[in-house]
Design a protein around this motif. Sequence first.
Motif, mmCIF file in Angstrom:
data_model
loop_
_atom_site.group_PDB
_atom_site.id
_atom_site.type_symbol
_atom_site.label_atom_id
_atom_site.label_comp_id
_atom_site.label_asym_id
_atom_site.label_seq_id
_atom_site.Cartn_x
_atom_site.Cartn_y
_atom_site.Cartn_z
ATOM 1 N N THR A 23 0.830 -1.214 0.000
ATOM 2 C CA THR A 23 0.000 0.000 0.000
ATOM 3 C C THR A 23 0.857 1.254 0.000
ATOM 4 N N ALA A 24 1.982 1.225 0.705
ATOM 5 C CA ALA A 24 2.879 2.383 0.703
ATOM 6 C C ALA A 24 3.435 2.620 -0.696
ATOM 7 N N ARG A 25 3.759 1.543 -1.399
ATOM 8 C CA ARG A 25 4.291 1.704 -2.755
ATOM 9 C C ARG A 25 3.204 2.098 -3.752
ATOM 10 N N ALA A 26 1.975 1.694 -3.504
ATOM 11 C CA ALA A 26 0.880 2.198 -4.332
ATOM 12 C C ALA A 26 0.770 3.712 -4.185
ATOM 13 N N CYS A 27 0.913 4.200 -2.950
ATOM 14 C CA CYS A 27 0.908 5.647 -2.719
ATOM 15 C C CYS A 27 2.089 6.299 -3.428
ATOM 16 N N ALA A 28 3.252 5.647 -3.366
ATOM 17 C CA ALA A 28 4.438 6.208 -4.022
ATOM 18 C C ALA A 28 4.209 6.361 -5.522
ATOM 19 N N ARG A 29 3.585 5.369 -6.141
ATOM 20 C CA ARG A 29 3.379 5.442 -7.585
ATOM 21 C C ARG A 29 2.313 6.483 -7.951
ATOM 22 N N ARG A 30 1.347 6.691 -7.071
ATOM 23 C CA ARG A 30 0.401 7.784 -7.299
ATOM 24 C C ARG A 30 1.127 9.130 -7.202
ATOM 25 N N ALA A 31 2.035 9.245 -6.242
ATOM 26 C CA ALA A 31 2.809 10.483 -6.100
ATOM 27 C C ALA A 31 3.719 10.696 -7.303
ATOM 28 N N MET A 32 4.283 9.610 -7.839
ATOM 29 C CA MET A 32 5.088 9.716 -9.061
ATOM 30 C C MET A 32 4.241 10.281 -10.200
ATOM 31 N N ALA A 33 3.031 9.777 -10.332
ATOM 32 C CA ALA A 33 2.139 10.265 -11.388
ATOM 33 C C ALA A 33 1.876 11.753 -11.227
ATOM 34 N N GLY A 34 1.794 12.209 -9.979
ATOM 35 C CA GLY A 34 1.584 13.626 -9.726
ATOM 36 C C GLY A 34 2.729 14.490 -10.206
ATOM 37 N N LEU A 35 3.915 13.891 -10.354
ATOM 38 C CA LEU A 35 5.072 14.605 -10.881
ATOM 39 C C LEU A 35 5.275 14.337 -12.366
ATOM 40 N N GLY B 105 -4.056 2.044 9.727
ATOM 41 C CA GLY B 105 -5.066 3.013 9.326
ATOM 42 C C GLY B 105 -4.573 4.155 8.467
ATOM 43 N N TYR B 106 -3.282 4.165 8.115
ATOM 44 C CA TYR B 106 -2.798 5.270 7.286
ATOM 45 C C TYR B 106 -1.486 4.901 6.610
ATOM 46 N N ARG B 107 -1.403 5.139 5.295
ATOM 47 C CA ARG B 107 -0.168 4.977 4.523
ATOM 48 C C ARG B 107 -0.038 6.182 3.615
ATOM 49 N N ALA B 108 1.197 6.639 3.408
ATOM 50 C CA ALA B 108 1.383 7.841 2.601
ATOM 51 C C ALA B 108 2.764 7.882 1.970
ATOM 52 N N ALA B 109 2.853 8.677 0.903
ATOM 53 C CA ALA B 109 4.115 8.941 0.227
ATOM 54 C C ALA B 109 4.155 10.413 -0.141
ATOM 55 N N ALA B 110 5.351 10.986 -0.131
ATOM 56 C CA ALA B 110 5.550 12.369 -0.549
ATOM 57 C C ALA B 110 6.814 12.431 -1.389
ATOM 58 N N LEU B 111 6.718 12.982 -2.600
ATOM 59 C CA LEU B 111 7.838 13.048 -3.535
ATOM 60 C C LEU B 111 7.971 14.449 -4.104
ATOM 61 N N ALA B 112 9.211 14.820 -4.425
ATOM 62 C CA ALA B 112 9.472 16.117 -5.049
ATOM 63 C C ALA B 112 10.714 16.009 -5.916
ATOM 64 N N ARG B 113 10.894 16.990 -6.764
ATOM 65 C CA ARG B 113 12.085 17.037 -7.605
ATOM 66 C C ARG B 113 13.240 17.678 -6.826
ATOM 67 N N GLU B 114 14.457 17.148 -7.025
ATOM 68 C CA GLU B 114 15.627 17.648 -6.304
ATOM 69 C C GLU B 114 15.855 19.138 -6.549
ATOM 70 N N GLU B 115 15.465 19.636 -7.705
ATOM 71 C CA GLU B 115 15.657 21.049 -7.995
ATOM 72 C C GLU B 115 14.781 21.929 -7.113
ATOM 73 N N ASP B 116 13.706 21.350 -6.566
ATOM 74 C CA ASP B 116 12.785 22.098 -5.709
ATOM 75 C C ASP B 116 13.001 21.815 -4.225
ATOM 76 N N VAL B 117 13.325 20.580 -3.898
ATOM 77 C CA VAL B 117 13.430 20.147 -2.494
ATOM 78 C C VAL B 117 14.718 19.359 -2.315
ATOM 79 N N LEU B 118 15.513 19.737 -1.321
ATOM 80 C CA LEU B 118 16.753 19.022 -1.028
ATOM 81 C C LEU B 118 16.468 17.717 -0.297
ATOM 82 N N ALA B 119 15.598 17.760 0.687
ATOM 83 C CA ALA B 119 15.288 16.573 1.486
ATOM 84 C C ALA B 119 13.950 16.765 2.168
ATOM 85 N N LEU B 120 13.246 15.647 2.394
ATOM 86 C CA LEU B 120 11.998 15.713 3.147
ATOM 87 C C LEU B 120 11.771 14.391 3.882
ATOM 88 N N GLY B 121 11.007 14.474 4.936
ATOM 89 C CA GLY B 121 10.651 13.284 5.703
ATOM 90 C C GLY B 121 9.222 13.393 6.171
#
Length: 239
Positions: free
Chosen positions: A46-58, A88-104
């Motif tokens: 489920t976490a990786r499903a969220c990751a792939r949705r976040a990839m699509a957002g980029l 009860g909760y799974r999530a992913a957050a992704l960004a491009r390196e040119e915009d964000v250096l690091a996130l958690g």
Amino acid sequence: MIERLLPADVSCAATRAETVPDGFLFPEEEALIAKSVAKRRNDFATARACARRAMAGLGLPPVAVLRGHRGKPLWPEGIVGSLTHCHGYRAAALAREEDVLALGIDAEPHAPLPEGVRELVTLPAERERIGPQAAEGSGALHWDRVLFSAKESVFKTWYPLTGTELDFLEADLTFSQERSAEGSEGPGGSVAAGGAFAARLLLTDPALPETLYGRWLIEDGIVATSVLVRPDWRAGEGS
């Protein structure tokens, strides 16, 4: 929830469902959890499903998300990101390196930490600070769990850039709470609250500022936290 803690140039995806229709795994991901129990497999998928949705957002195609040391997600070149999962909760957050250096990001059940854990993951000064906060009309908030989650977000921001461990006692966190979210009752009678935090790093590294800044939110029984560092963070030093 996570999307409310991060800026618009971060692509977020989350689910409260235990299983999701698009929770498929690539063969190389399957190999990582071939011997795992059902719960672990489900969290992973489920976490990786969220990751792939976040990839699509980029605007990115879906790819496998493998693991490095300490379970660090391995993202496509030019991408930074973070995963989290709890009951009860799974999530992913992704960004491009040119915009964000690091996130958690991190999510936890909004409940007290198990007995004895609070003393292991908090500094005496932190316990002194969150004690009065709990007494000032916010007793329904489990500040120890908020603090734990925030430190997890700090570690997930720190580790990919430095490649070194950061102990729970090597970051000193201070919290603020938004007046508009002071322990109000949310849907279903759950506590809704949120605010910001600053994490002063007691172990420093030139890759990151000495203080990291993040956001926290409690809603529907879940604590969510995030930390984000911009590539130009040095420009703000001394300001």
